[in-house]
Design a protein around this motif. Structure first.
Motif, PDB file in Angstrom:
ATOM      1  N   SER A 185     -12.681  53.864  12.209  1.00  0.00           N
ATOM      2  CA  SER A 185     -13.235  55.308  10.931  1.00  0.00           C
ATOM      3  C   SER A 185     -12.218  54.863  10.159  1.00  0.00           C
ATOM      4  N   TYR A 186     -10.819  53.973  10.091  1.00  0.00           N
ATOM      5  CA  TYR A 186      -9.744  53.387   9.190  1.00  0.00           C
ATOM      6  C   TYR A 186     -10.226  52.695   8.098  1.00  0.00           C
ATOM      7  N   ASN A 187     -10.858  51.711   9.442  1.00  0.00           N
ATOM      8  CA  ASN A 187     -10.757  50.423   8.588  1.00  0.00           C
ATOM      9  C   ASN A 187     -12.837  50.266   7.641  1.00  0.00           C
ATOM     10  N   THR A 201      -6.805  59.319   6.783  1.00  0.00           N
ATOM     11  CA  THR A 201      -5.968  58.871   5.865  1.00  0.00           C
ATOM     12  C   THR A 201      -6.038  57.557   5.246  1.00  0.00           C
ATOM     13  N   ALA A 202      -7.087  57.069   4.965  1.00  0.00           N
ATOM     14  CA  ALA A 202      -6.661  55.818   5.007  1.00  0.00           C
ATOM     15  C   ALA A 202      -7.250  55.832   3.201  1.00  0.00           C
ATOM     16  N   ALA A 232      -4.284  57.546  12.838  1.00  0.00           N
ATOM     17  CA  ALA A 232      -5.030  56.844  11.678  1.00  0.00           C
ATOM     18  C   ALA A 232      -6.691  56.851  11.198  1.00  0.00           C
ATOM     19  N   ASP A 233      -7.691  57.847  10.522  1.00  0.00           N
ATOM     20  CA  ASP A 233      -8.805  57.800  10.486  1.00  0.00           C
ATOM     21  C   ASP A 233      -9.234  57.547   9.155  1.00  0.00           C
ATOM     22  N   ALA A 234     -10.718  58.184   8.709  1.00  0.00           N
ATOM     23  CA  ALA A 234     -10.607  57.834   7.661  1.00  0.00           C
ATOM     24  C   ALA A 234      -9.857  58.255   6.597  1.00  0.00           C
ATOM     25  N   GLU A 244      -0.503  55.239  13.832  1.00  0.00           N
ATOM     26  CA  GLU A 244      -1.146  53.727  14.175  1.00  0.00           C
ATOM     27  C   GLU A 244      -2.155  54.489  14.785  1.00  0.00           C
ATOM     28  N   PRO A 257      -2.618  54.249   3.169  1.00  0.00           N
ATOM     29  CA  PRO A 257      -3.089  53.514   4.408  1.00  0.00           C
ATOM     30  C   PRO A 257      -1.765  52.921   4.533  1.00  0.00           C
TER      31      PRO A 257
END
Length: 477
Positions: free
Chosen positions: A107-109, A48-49, A44-46, A41, A53
């Protein structure tokens, strides 16, 4: 922190549902421990998303009841904002709430939001095209309007930067109390271990959780905020580590701040709603206590010349300090990008999304009506200051009102935010311990609860804040 989080495997609520996690040590230890970000977690970054996810924790909904957290303080639900927008659209489904796992990187969200927003716009365009009577409502193709509070504005910026086509399909972005330059309160949250606040178990658990969370580090101030006396410095990852944070997470956040300073990203149709006149920590001063680094919050900021040099007192050469004010969490310069239209309101950060003037502005922007922008932003006006770490039963709480010369015609009251049980007006008197002509009142809680403090001057929209009162601290760990 305005999304309800739950365990994806069991459905057990982890945040935003039961206040017992903040008032009961046995409940809170387990739930706050479950919110720690693990290694995957944290990384996690963009990318990863887009690929796979994360699924350990699920964002179930936006907050539907008042909530609270140390340092960042009260947070009202978003129900009124959603209701306001649904009341002016062709159908309620045109408004899509976007809860997200606020523990994780912006960035992930942002990548998840970009995907969700594109899917929502596509579905809505198909629905409009299928309804002949709706096509007559206007000749333009439907476009997006984002309404974002606090860190949500950073998530919107990340989404639109990741997807330029989505940015082109966006008519307006409304940010409310978004810390574009970060918030000094994030450092205070990482440094909680060095306070003497009660209950100790909650302070320790929240600090331990915060130190693992990418999002708390994404809120680190990117502006020059460390007061060194004759100079003011930007934070480094090593500074953040001394104050209790994670140097690797800090490095990623501070690098993002550097990139935005050098390559600003302009939000399409940006309107910013900015809270002002509330006592706000704006800069930090490092102190030593028992050999540990302690971050002391200061209610002043520094002006920077166009060439990057500090504005200094011409006689002494000392950096000139001034109170830029803010909304109690985000200082005023941080809530603006410099290219948007700005509306200033007197209100506390976590309760802005229930503020009548904020809701009115959101409605007018969505309807493309003139805003009637208040050209304030000078930090003057009524302000409310409550204990940022809450209180424990059996201790007096001091509530402070700033920016007023007299208590005449002013009402300060406290009531339960969970039961709605009415309270009684408090007596405001000049505070002898303050040099800023502040007024204060003492409040004795009659039980553990989440209390709403309301300041009504009779001339402004009432200012509110939430204060958590916990049982006496009897824990040792």
């Amino acid at each position: 922190m305005g999304s309800v989080l739950e365990d994806a495997a069991t459905g057990r609520p982890l945040w935003g549902v039961d206040l017992a996690m903040l008032t009961d040590a046995a409940t809170g230890r387990g739930l706050l421990g479950a919110l720690h970000a693990d290694e995957r977690e944290q990384a996690a970054d963009a990318g990863t998303a887009r690929r796979v996810p994360l699924t350990r924790v699920r964002a179930a909904a936006l907050l539907s009841k008042p909530w609270w957290q140390p340092v960042f303080q009260g947070l009202d639900p978003y129900s009124d904002a959603v209701k306001t927008l649904r009341g002016i659209t062709l159908a309620p489904e045109a408004v899509a709430p976007f809860p997200y796992d606020w523990r994780l990187a912006v960035s992930y969200n942002g990548a998840l939001l970009a995907r969700a927003a594109r899917a929502h716009l596509t579905r809505w365009r198909e629905r409009v095209a299928a309804r002949e009577e709706w096509r007559g409502a206007g000749e333009r193709a439907p476009r997006l309007v984002f309404v974002a509070h606090s860190m949500g504005g950073l998530v919107v910026r990340a989404a639109l930067e990741l997807d330029p086509e989505l940015a082109a399909d966006t008519r307006a972005v409304v940010t409310v109390g978004t810390p574009f330059l970060g918030s000094a309160n994030s450092v205070l949250a990482l440094n909680l271990l060095h306070t003497q606040a009660k209950p100790g178990w909650l302070v320790r658990r929240v600090q331990a959780m915060a130190a693992t969370l990418p999002a708390v580090h994404d809120l680190l101030p990117g502006y020059r905020c460390l007061d060194l006396g004759l100079d003011v410095a930007r934070l480094t990852p090593q500074d953040v580590a001394r104050f209790g944070g994670d140097p690797d997470l800090a490095a990623r956040s501070l690098e993002a701040h550097r990139r935005y300073r050098e390559e600003p990203f302009e939000l399409p149709g940006h309107r910013a709603v900015v809270g002002e006149a509330q006592p706000t920590v704006q800069t930090l001063e490092e102190q030593r206590h028992a050999g540990l680094a302690v971050s002391a919050g200061r209610h002043h900021a520094f002006d920077i010349e166009a060439d990057g040099e500090l504005v200094r007192d011409p006689a002494t050469g000392i950096p000139a300090r001034r109170d830029a004010s803010g909304d109690g969490t985000v200082h005023l310069p941080s809530a603006r990008t410099g290219t948007e239209a700005v509306t200033y309101v007197h209100g506390q950060h976590g309760t802005l999304m229930r503020h009548d003037e904020v809701l009115r502005q959101i409605r007018r922007i969505a309807l493309e009506r003139p805003q009637g922008v208040h050209l304030g932003g000078d930090g003057t006006g009524p302000g409310l200051e409550t204990p940022p770490l809450g209180g424990t039963l059996g201790t007096l709480l001091t509530l402070t009102v700033t920016g007023l010369d007299t208590p005449a015609g002013v009402t300060l009251s406290v009531h339960s935010a969970t039961t709605g049980r009415p309270g009684h007006p408090l007596v405001l008197r000049p505070d002898p311990d303050r040099t800023d002509r502040a007024l204060s009142a003492r409040f004795t809680p009659d039980g553990p609860d989440l209390y709403r403090v309301v300041l009504d001057t009779g001339r402004h929209v009432p200012i509110t804040q939430l204060v958590l009162v916990t049982p006496p601290d009897t824990t040792t760990r």
